[in-house]
Design a protein around this motif. Sequence first.
Motif, PDB file in Angstrom:
ATOM      1  N   UNK A 114       0.929  -0.867  -0.308  1.00  0.00           N
ATOM      2  CA  UNK A 114      -0.101  -0.502   0.238  1.00  0.00           C
ATOM      3  C   UNK A 114       1.023   1.479   0.157  1.00  0.00           C
ATOM      4  N   UNK A 115       0.849   2.150  -1.039  1.00  0.00           N
ATOM      5  CA  UNK A 115       1.815   2.720  -1.474  1.00  0.00           C
ATOM      6  C   UNK A 115       1.193   4.281  -1.478  1.00  0.00           C
ATOM      7  N   UNK A 116       1.476   5.469  -0.108  1.00  0.00           N
ATOM      8  CA  UNK A 116       0.661   6.665   0.070  1.00  0.00           C
ATOM      9  C   UNK A 116       1.394   7.080  -0.122  1.00  0.00           C
ATOM     10  N   UNK A 117       1.305   8.500  -1.495  1.00  0.00           N
ATOM     11  CA  UNK A 117       1.196  10.381  -1.548  1.00  0.00           C
ATOM     12  C   UNK A 117       0.920  10.751  -1.960  1.00  0.00           C
ATOM     13  N   UNK A 118       0.660  11.842  -2.004  1.00  0.00           N
ATOM     14  CA  UNK A 118       0.683  12.672  -1.970  1.00  0.00           C
ATOM     15  C   UNK A 118       0.708  12.891  -3.586  1.00  0.00           C
ATOM     16  N   UNK A 119       1.792  12.836  -4.372  1.00  0.00           N
ATOM     17  CA  UNK A 119       2.057  12.458  -5.682  1.00  0.00           C
ATOM     18  C   UNK A 119       2.287  11.592  -6.757  1.00  0.00           C
ATOM     19  N   UNK A 120       0.434  12.357  -7.689  1.00  0.00           N
ATOM     20  CA  UNK A 120      -0.077  11.177  -8.379  1.00  0.00           C
ATOM     21  C   UNK A 120       0.643  10.788  -9.480  1.00  0.00           C
ATOM     22  N   UNK A 121       1.336  11.745 -10.024  1.00  0.00           N
ATOM     23  CA  UNK A 121       1.927  10.607 -11.515  1.00  0.00           C
ATOM     24  C   UNK A 121       2.667   9.575 -11.145  1.00  0.00           C
ATOM     25  N   UNK A 122       3.662  10.018  -9.737  1.00  0.00           N
ATOM     26  CA  UNK A 122       4.403   8.872  -9.262  1.00  0.00           C
ATOM     27  C   UNK A 122       3.285   7.766  -9.777  1.00  0.00           C
ATOM     28  N   UNK A 123       1.859   7.820  -8.314  1.00  0.00           N
ATOM     29  CA  UNK A 123       1.657   6.510  -8.376  1.00  0.00           C
ATOM     30  C   UNK A 123       1.105   6.079  -9.515  1.00  0.00           C
ATOM     31  N   UNK A 124       0.708   6.169 -10.243  1.00  0.00           N
ATOM     32  CA  UNK A 124      -0.239   6.177 -11.627  1.00  0.00           C
ATOM     33  C   UNK A 124       1.411   5.552 -12.610  1.00  0.00           C
ATOM     34  N   UNK A 125       2.618   5.636 -12.316  1.00  0.00           N
ATOM     35  CA  UNK A 125       3.737   4.875 -13.182  1.00  0.00           C
ATOM     36  C   UNK A 125       3.839   3.646 -12.050  1.00  0.00           C
ATOM     37  N   UNK A 126       3.349   3.885 -10.796  1.00  0.00           N
ATOM     38  CA  UNK A 126       4.268   2.372  -9.846  1.00  0.00           C
ATOM     39  C   UNK A 126       2.831   1.535  -9.335  1.00  0.00           C
ATOM     40  N   UNK A 127       2.318   1.827  -9.286  1.00  0.00           N
ATOM     41  CA  UNK A 127       0.848   1.092  -8.717  1.00  0.00           C
ATOM     42  C   UNK A 127      -0.539   0.273  -9.711  1.00  0.00           C
ATOM     43  N   UNK A 128      -0.542  -0.986  -9.563  1.00  0.00           N
ATOM     44  CA  UNK A 128      -1.896  -1.539  -9.802  1.00  0.00           C
ATOM     45  C   UNK A 128      -2.973  -0.577 -10.144  1.00  0.00           C
ATOM     46  N   UNK A 129      -3.665  -0.606  -8.813  1.00  0.00           N
ATOM     47  CA  UNK A 129      -4.914   0.158  -8.602  1.00  0.00           C
ATOM     48  C   UNK A 129      -4.390   1.809  -8.160  1.00  0.00           C
ATOM     49  N   UNK A 130      -5.483   2.510  -7.831  1.00  0.00           N
ATOM     50  CA  UNK A 130      -5.398   3.568  -6.910  1.00  0.00           C
ATOM     51  C   UNK A 130      -5.995   4.191  -6.736  1.00  0.00           C
ATOM     52  N   UNK A 131      -6.550   4.772  -5.097  1.00  0.00           N
ATOM     53  CA  UNK A 131      -7.646   4.929  -4.623  1.00  0.00           C
ATOM     54  C   UNK A 131      -7.628   6.475  -3.853  1.00  0.00           C
TER      55      UNK A 131
END
Lengths: 300, 334, 306
Positions: free
Chosen positions: C229-246
Amino acid sequence: MTTLEVRDLVKEFTLRSGLRRTRLRAVHRVGFTLVPGRTVALVGASGSGKSTVARMIARLEKPTSGTIAAVGPDGARIEDRHYRDHVQMVFQDPFASLNPFHSIEHHLARPLVLHGRAKGREQVRDRAAQLLERVNLPAGLMDRRPHELSGGQRQRVAIARALAPGAQVIVADEPVSMLDVSSRLGVLNLLARLQREDDLAVLYITHDLATARHFSDSIVVMNRGRIVERGPADDVILDPRHPYTKTLAAAAPDPELRGRLRSADPGPEASSDRDHLTYDHDAGRWVDIDADAQAAVTAA
Amino acid sequence: MTSVIPPSSGLEDLPPGTEPGALPPPAAGRRTGWRAVLPAWTPKLAVGLGLVVVIALFGLLGPVFAGDPATIRNIGLTGPSGDHWLGTTQTGQDVLDQLTHATRGSLQIGLLVGVMATALSALFGVIGGYAGGIVDEAFSLFSNVMLVIPGLPLVIVISGFVPADQRGSWTIALVLALTGWAAAARVLRAQTLSLRNRDYVAAARVAGEKPWRVICVEILPNLLPVLASQFVFSVIAAILSEAGLSFLGLGASNSSTLGTMLYFAQNGFALQREAWWWFVPPGLIIAAFGCGLALINLSLDEIINPRLRRPGRGRAARALSGSSRKDAVRSTAV
Amino acid sequence: MSHNLSPQAAGAAADVTRDAVLTVRDLNVVYQGATPVHAVKDVSLTLHRGEILGLAGESGCGKSTLAYAVNRLHDWPAEVTSGSVTFHDRDGEDLDLLALPPGRLRRFRWSKLSMVFQGAMNALNPVTTVRAQLEDVLTTHRPGMSKQERGARCAEVLELVGVEPRRMASYPHELSGGMRQRVMIAMALLLDPQVMIMDEPTTALDVLVQRGILREILRLRDELGFAVVFITHDLPLLLELSDRIAVMLRGEIVEYDTAETLYRQPRHPYTRRLLDSFPSLTGERGAFLRDGAASRTQVPTDGGAR
């Protein structure tokens, strides 16, 4: 209409461990010019020396050598005692840059009074209210204390404070990196608007290449105290020449490039003989500052 | 270790894009400005303030109503009675009358020393810490030297050198202040060192403030809780040291303090003659006053270090939920 | 806003049984006080085995509170008022985390679910070596291990995160920020957990260092198969890293979808706002309007109070 000329700026720190003293060169022969109405972005990773440059321009640190000169519209250098009327700074952390003990009014009133922009309580309050209005804050915030404001509001107050002395040159040291994402663009747009209105010269210091590109006219990239690349914003970002700039640009998250994290790490480009060189997009060639300085000395 | 921080009174919870005109209500939870200098109202503080106020009033108003403490009667060493509520001394002086004057004397010295020692520590600690460089080196060397000189023996030596007839309460206060400021100066220096690197100090300098104004207007107010706590501490220390000095016969010659009362009680063999009413009251007042000031100091500490402040309801709630902070910290750290 | 979400929430709940490792159902967390603050509202999430779930939101949106509550690390005045958190163990056992007695909870934490905190690299004890701190975890949770085994395991995890095992003898201050964060990740890996919760693990780091660490996390996930579970405010980073996003806003999950869909077709206006907050490096200027004419129309809206 003030221009800020930074020439051959060098800063060395003395590190003491026990009896040993080592000198660390944090900034090496940095030079650029800030022109009214234009923004220069100073980009680099942490420890690249960009904040040290900002602190030297704000006269919080003394340069080891080199000059920082504010030049008035008539071309005459502004005297030291008036320097701070012209050059002001916005700090990175809006939670630390406002004194928790004092009201918002105090933060605006002091520079107004110190720089002779307002006299008497009434006029000071009027001016402070005008400043708040300019940064899109209600005058009612004046009697609040910093902790009652959100990060974005505090940073607006900090910008108003920098404008209070009537400054023409603003150094913004990572002004939005501590703010919430949704308030970042608001603050940057505000800075851009104020710049247009007052024809300010702005030095925007950041580690974020994307905002550097969109917010500034030209970009100066620093690595380990040296300028490694300089030029118009789009040229530097879309056509980076120095290996360091390339690595930096590649490191920024980009949803379009999803999946590249999984590919093999290209690693930093093999450090080349160009580490000490600067690519100048305006000149369209590599520049060796040290050699140029040497040449200047021998020529003289 | 990060801890869970409750969102601050809804301020950060405003929907994005809220109109700038919509002012959030003033936050009630956190306090800054002058309010932050005042401690939160707790039982600890109430008891401490109560003790200090009662004793201060006693010392302030008591002498107005009391008779002349020096009046000698021929009823030496009688126990408490209707005429003499706290009995009499060996020479028939009224103990209560003496106690009021002695309390006033002790408070006077305590206050004098508190003010002088705090001023000295602020001078050396804050200026040294802010100026840095050679000034800081010199100031902190000086305060370190003062710190390692054993206080009481030095006081004894100094007091011994001053002839008894010139040893007024001002002299004693001065001597106590000179030996008692160093520890506070070190604390203030440390605090100043951390404050002077704050961005708001840098911002004040960029705005063009003069150094003395930066110290007085930007730094000092944020040091107030520490200063107050150091002040209270030096008042306690001064009253105790003065009592000790007087007890040894080295106190101010022309004034009466709780210490001189104890000194005369000792000389009059009050303990051996079981005249408890002579030595217990001054001792009790010293203890109660010290206790009151210490309680105030604890409340001040809570301002300086908000982590000491734990809401009372917390314990019960945590006991119910069955997970304590210690639990959490241990398992995350391990 | 939660009614917009219900179809997705139901969808998420439906595939719980498939290969979920952590299920959060209708979780509510309230900060009790004079005016109670509802920090987490009816949050339902499913973390699948080996999945990287991004939790995006701004400060105060409740994302950290949620992470703490899942691991029951929240402290008064935060209180879970309703909902359930279930951990589906590898060996088939289901654990109701909110009902676990303290003793079992302690054993559960770190061995099955570990956390890496924001600024965790500053949580290392400055006066003992990296080795001592790593081994400490093992002596607590694996008392049966011999000294050699402990040393070997520590060296192994350090190697996994790309830190030379010889750095074990170093003290935290001798390591760089990125190196310390790697050590913290190694510490979180020590007991081979099935879930790792990372709360802004790279926010304090440089972009270059951040990149290296993200790459490492992704590689380890592929190798070891834990869920993140990767928590951050950095949406572009999440878009690149994660499978699903909440995406969280004021305690609620306003959008919960695969990274791809969230990026291509963001449905909630807040998600769009967040996406627009990050100007693209190489692309169009987006919400960022600097040119005179465009920004003049922008002036009234750029005055958001935040």
